[in-house]
Design an enzyme around this catalytic site. Structure first.
Site, short mmCIF file in Angstrom:
data_model
loop_
_atom_site.label_atom_id
_atom_site.label_comp_id
_atom_site.label_asym_id
_atom_site.label_seq_id
_atom_site.Cartn_x
_atom_site.Cartn_y
_atom_site.Cartn_z
CE1 TYR A 142 100.69 29.78 -34.50
CE2 TYR A 142 101.05 27.83 -33.17
CZ TYR A 142 101.19 29.19 -33.36
OH TYR A 142 101.82 29.96 -32.41
CE LYS A 193 92.64 41.87 -27.80
NZ LYS A 193 92.97 42.68 -26.61
CG ASP A 225 94.94 42.33 -23.86
OD1 ASP A 225 94.08 41.51 -23.52
OD2 ASP A 225 94.66 43.47 -24.27
CG ASP A 249 103.42 28.58 -29.52
OD1 ASP A 249 104.28 28.22 -28.71
OD2 ASP A 249 103.65 28.69 -30.74
CG ASP A 253 107.11 28.99 -25.11
OD1 ASP A 253 107.07 27.84 -24.63
OD2 ASP A 253 107.38 29.21 -26.30
#
Length: 367
Positions: A142, A193, A225, A249, A253
């Site tokens: 970001y 990852k 994942d 993020d 959620d």
């Protein structure tokens, strides 16, 4: 008696309603504590735009910098959505995070036993879930450079975002992860990852090295994942999760659905070390401004109240008092009291202030 200063930024929509209840609960705590709180209110978000023309007035930022912690409501709404991106209400919160270097976002996801059936997942899956997701908040995809859009010679465009992390950025959020895990069940899952991304390989190496300073915490590395799948398959396998900005993020959620309602979810954004060994932080409910129900007195204040409990635990090292708030919330729920968002079909729902009254009484009786 020590005095701690709390900046109260209710913001917009139901933020103003639920924050008021969180303040009342904190005031109830002081009746039997050696610490008292000084509350100072200020404008942020859309309310600040209406009054001053900007989402974060200089006076609000000055107050935040002088406070020991920030109790935040929510910002934004359709009224301000037409404004340019840099002038929108949400920029007030983002600017506070940046100016105060609030780099670690803590998002607990707890499935209360009496609310198991409010979750969209099966009881057998979510029962017993108690997870803390720690998201690095100021780095990664970001904020990395270069980023932007450039035209292609033959037409069209090229979009670029860069995932960047430095060793110090990873070290500090990893230490938050281990410290939080120590206060919970001493298990930390670091999510990355590393099988594909170079930045994740660095992340894994740094976290592994930091783990040597926390031999009492069990560390495991989980690919993002696999973590995403496990959260909806067997969430009880997790205790504390630490991960970078983008993954955090998404995963926080995803974990939020386990609790059954956004009205139950608190959060903390932590930064520098504060007075008394805690961390300076901003504490806010996850649910947003909910403009469709704002002003009706029906919003669930529990997320804001639990955010206040997190404030006591992580900024003021007042774990016993935080526990009193959390037990009061649980007792009220065990007694069958529900706001509209967590009420089953046919159950009577109570309002924001009524729920606040019950929690305040629960805190006072636990004194």
């Amino acid at each position: 008696m020590s005095v701690r200063k709390i900046a109260v930024l209710p913001g917009d929509g139901i933020g103003q309603e639920v924050t008021a209840e969180a303040v009342r609960v904190l005031q109830a705590v002081t009746k039997s504590s050696a610490t008292s709180f000084e509350f100072e209110h200020a404008l942020v978000g859309g309310a600040a735009i209406d009054a001053t023309g900007g989402p974060l007035p200089p006076a609000t930022l000055t107050l935040c910098k002088s406070a020991d912690a920030i109790l935040f409501g929510s910002v934004g709404g359709p009224k301000w959505d037409h404004l340019p991106q840099e002038q929108r209400a949400e920029r007030g919160l983002l600017a506070i995070r940046k100016e105060l270097d609030l780099f670690a976002n803590l998002r607990p996801a707890t499935c209360f036993p009496m609310l198991v059936d409010a979750s969209p997942l099966k009881r057998s899956v979510v029962e017993g879930t108690d997870i803390m997701v720690i998201r690095e908040l100021t780095g990664g995809l970001y904020f990395g450079e270069p980023r932007g859009r450039t035209p292609l010679p033959g037409g069209g465009e090229r979009g670029v975002n860069t995932m960047v992390y430095t060793t110090p950025e990873i070290e500090r959020v990893a230490r938050v992860g281990f410290e939080v895990a120590r206060k919970r069940r001493r298990r930390l899952a670091s999510v990355d990852k590393a099988n594909v991304l170079t930045v994740s390989q660095l992340w894994r190496e740094v976290v592994t090295r930091i783990a040597k300073d926390y031999p009492d915490v069990t560390l495991e590395h989980v690919l993002v994942d696999n973590c995403a799948m496990a959260l909806v398959h067997k969430p009880t396998q997790f205790d504390t999760i630490v991960t970078e900005n983008t993954f955090g993020d998404i995963l926080s959620d995803e974990a939020a659905i386990l609790a059954g309602s956004m009205g139950m979810l608190p959060s903390a954004s932590l930064g520098r070390a504060g007075a008394g060994g805690g961390s300076f932080g901003l504490y806010e409910p996850v649910h947003g401004t909910a403009p469709d129900i704002a002003g009706q007195g029906i919003a669930n204040p529990i997320a804001a109240v639990l955010s206040a409990a997190m404030l006591l635990r992580y900024s003021f090292n007042m774990g016993a008092e935080a526990g009193r708030i959390e037990r009061a919330v649980q007792t009220v729920l065990e007694q069958g009291h529900r706001t509209r968002d967590i009420a089953a079909k046919g159950e009577k729902a109570i309002g924001t202030k009524e729920m606040g009254d019950l929690i305040v009484r629960g805190v006072e009786h636990a004194s």
